[in-house]
Design an enzyme around this catalytic site. Sequence first.
Site: not given
Length: 262
Positions: A23, A116
Amino acid sequence: MIAVMTGYFRDFLILFLVILIHELGHALAAHSFKWRLVKVELLPFGGVAEMDEYGNRPYREEVIVTLAGPFQHLWMIAVGMVCLTFGLGDPFFFERFIAINWMILIFNLLPIWPLDGGKLLFLVLTLWYPYKKAKSRMLVLSICLLGLFLSFSMILYSFHLNSLIILLFLLYAHYVEWKHQPYDYVRFLLERMHEVGKSKKMKVLSVDPNMTVAEVLSRLYKGYEHEIHIRSSRPFICKEKEVLTAYFKQSARTCAIQDLFR
């Protein structure tokens, strides 16, 4: 029993570290492009870097920010393999470290929202469809792929509590994103209206004169500035920002596009 608990705790620490670095990769890439970063959340089964962006950033930036998280796993895997090869540290730790990195990398690149891979799927669809349609089609395709993934998981592996938690989280994420589509779409339009001095490729939209302002705007593509050709008995051309201004400032959402400039 203590050994088992110690093993689980070590795996949890590795998982926490890997997700944090993943992250932070997104966050640092976003910061380098001056994106509006809201927060970074770490959850027991993943993480979220939340941005206050709504689809108007260049494709290059969006791809880099999206891939910045998965990229972190590659160098972490490389570091783990070097440490294993040269006998640095606890070999069991680095074996688990490498395995967890591969697991998260592969899972995260599945074309399922909000992973993602799902974000990359959405970017690909925006190349072919207007922004609004691309979002709804991505969510439908994503939920179908989630169903396939669940089916294969149940056939190939036993179904664990962790799998159920992740599945419920992904289903909830789809539900929330579907409900938020109108809000995200309006933010997409607002950002376009207030963009100043950003050069974009031009795209011509040929529309029926009886289409409403809202219907015309639903045909806007990501990454383009639009010139709108109205196919009336006396054809004329208007700019995208003129239609956006009418939508937001003149309450002309349901007005026919041919009546807008009379």
